[in-house]
Design an enzyme around this catalytic site. Structure first.
Site, PDB file in Angstrom:
ATOM      1  N   ASP A  51      42.060 -22.375  25.198  1.00 35.85           N
ATOM      2  CA  ASP A  51      42.798 -22.500  26.608  1.00 35.85           C
ATOM      3  C   ASP A  51      43.407 -23.714  26.892  1.00 35.85           C
ATOM      4  O   ASP A  51      42.649 -24.899  26.118  1.00 35.85           O
ATOM      5  CB  ASP A  51      41.759 -22.482  27.906  1.00 35.85           C
ATOM      6  N   GLU A 101      46.428 -19.356  32.255  1.00 39.01           N
ATOM      7  CA  GLU A 101      46.127 -18.644  33.424  1.00 39.01           C
ATOM      8  C   GLU A 101      47.272 -18.459  34.495  1.00 39.01           C
ATOM      9  O   GLU A 101      48.035 -19.548  34.824  1.00 39.01           O
ATOM     10  CB  GLU A 101      45.093 -19.120  34.326  1.00 39.01           C
ATOM     11  N   LYS A 149      45.914 -19.920  25.411  1.00 39.12           N
ATOM     12  CA  LYS A 149      45.756 -19.349  26.619  1.00 39.12           C
ATOM     13  C   LYS A 149      46.116 -19.903  27.673  1.00 39.12           C
ATOM     14  O   LYS A 149      45.772 -21.097  27.919  1.00 39.12           O
ATOM     15  CB  LYS A 149      44.451 -18.557  26.627  1.00 39.12           C
ATOM     16  N   GLU A 185      40.561 -10.507  34.054  1.00 40.76           N
ATOM     17  CA  GLU A 185      39.300 -10.881  34.365  1.00 40.76           C
ATOM     18  C   GLU A 185      38.990 -10.452  35.763  1.00 40.76           C
ATOM     19  O   GLU A 185      39.846 -10.384  36.786  1.00 40.76           O
ATOM     20  CB  GLU A 185      39.053 -12.562  34.490  1.00 40.76           C
ATOM     21  N   ASP A 220      38.110 -22.917  28.520  1.00 35.81           N
ATOM     22  CA  ASP A 220      38.006 -24.037  29.354  1.00 35.81           C
ATOM     23  C   ASP A 220      36.623 -23.651  30.150  1.00 35.81           C
ATOM     24  O   ASP A 220      36.119 -24.371  30.922  1.00 35.81           O
ATOM     25  CB  ASP A 220      38.946 -24.251  30.436  1.00 35.81           C
ATOM     26  N   SER A 221      35.813 -22.446  30.098  1.00 39.75           N
ATOM     27  CA  SER A 221      34.413 -22.324  30.699  1.00 39.75           C
ATOM     28  C   SER A 221      33.618 -23.410  29.934  1.00 39.75           C
ATOM     29  O   SER A 221      32.272 -23.698  30.376  1.00 39.75           O
ATOM     30  CB  SER A 221      34.099 -21.085  30.187  1.00 39.75           C
TER      31      SER A 221
HETATM   32  O1  KIV Z   1      37.372 -19.806  29.719  1.00 39.24           O
HETATM   33  C1  KIV Z   1      36.719 -18.688  29.508  1.00 39.24           C
HETATM   34  O2  KIV Z   1      35.700 -18.579  28.918  1.00 39.24           O
HETATM   35  C2  KIV Z   1      37.519 -17.491  29.767  1.00 39.24           C
HETATM   36  C3  KIV Z   1      36.871 -16.185  29.750  1.00 39.24           C
HETATM   37  C4  KIV Z   1      36.132 -15.829  30.676  1.00 39.24           C
HETATM   38  C5  KIV Z   1      38.013 -15.101  29.449  1.00 39.24           C
HETATM   39  O3  KIV Z   1      38.747 -17.628  30.046  1.00 39.24           O
END
Ligand code: KIV
Length: 272
Positions: free
Chosen positions: A91, A123, A121, A190, A52-53
């Site tokens: 994510d 969080e 994934k 992280e 989600d980055s």
């Molecule tokens: O969204 C992302 O890029 C991440 C990584 C930093 C692990 O969750």
């Protein structure tokens, strides 16, 4: 030249677990589009994270909170079309799984059905365990994510190193164990102290993949645009830049613009 382990023609959740058992480190990078995903898959990266980055890197938002499930599905389906070997983890975005495990399952199913990704994934620890458990009942592999969890930035207030104090470190260890017991196939840690990440990696049988979590874990992940040097503003200690694409691209674009202005492009061979 590929650095891929010859043992795995296609990386699965089982293969990354086998890598941990064999002591082979797991390489993971983010990707959000077809073209870069194709390059990093063919270069032999084991796991591609559609993070989600993308909210920051692709859309220019300040945080990861605004990205939507539909946008994540768009990015993930572009990546999946490019990939022949890597395991693609996607994510679940902010607001699509917290607090309502039924909604979490619906979100995870949409990701799997509409993007073709191989795993999701999420969080968080014990507070989202019910969502993780429900997603797992549908046969969807789940990767956990603890430590600095950017979707909770407004709770933390800063992006500084997490779990430096004993109490937070103990909670992180308890969360990690709970995620393993629940059935997560791997865990991202992280921005936590290296000694704590080592302790977690040694306590778990599932692979622990670090970002800013030191060397004594089972694999590493970076944001692709950061390690390629396409982003300039973000300079955490853990980031190793392998290229300076910002400068390279700037130079190329300036040269092209100059060539157009000068009437140097296209030349006689570059036309029909
Ligand atoms: O969204 C992302 O890029 C991440 C990584 C930093 C692990 O969750």
């Amino acid at each position: 030249m590929s650095v891929a382990s010859s043992d795995f023609k296609k990386v699965t959740t089982n293969s990354v677990q086998e890598m941990k058992r064999k002591g082979e480190k797991i390489s993971m990078l983010t990707a959000y589009d077809y073209t870069l995903a194709r390059i990093i898959d063919q270069a032999g990266i084991d796991v591609i994270l559609v993070g989600d980055s993308a909210s920051n890197v692709m859309a220019g938002h300040e945080t990861t909170l605004p990205i939507t499930l539909n946008e994540m599905i768009y990015h993930a389906s572009s990546v999946v079309r490019a990939v022949t070997r890597a395991l693609v983890v996607v994510d679940l975005p902010f607001g699509s799984y917290q607090g309502n495990s039924k909604e979490a399952l619906v979100s995870a199913i949409r990701i799997m059905k509409e993007s073709g990704g191989h795993a999701v994934k999420l969080e968080g620890g014990i507070e989202i365990l019910e969502s993780i458990q429900r997603i797992l009942t549908a046969g969807i592999p789940v990767m956990g994510h603890l430590g600095l969890t950017p979707q909770s930035i407004y709770k933390f207030g800063t992006y500084t190193v997490r779990a430096k104090e004993e109490e937070e470190a103990e909670k992180l260890i308890a969360d990690a164990l709970a995620l393993e017991v629940a059935g997560c196939f791997a865990l991202v840690l992280e921005k936590i102290p290296a000694h704590l990440a080592k302790r977690v990696a040694e306590s778990l049988s599932i692979p622990v993949i670090g970002i800013g979590a030191g060397a004594d874990v089972d694999g590493q992940v970076l944001v692709l645009h950061d390690m390629l040097g396409m982003t300039h503003e973000f300079n955490p200690r853990f980031l190793r830049r392998y290229l300076d694409m910002y400068t390279e691209i700037t130079g190329a674009v300036r040269q092209y613009a100059q060539d157009v202005k000068d009437g140097d492009f296209p030349n006689a061979q570059e036309q029909y």
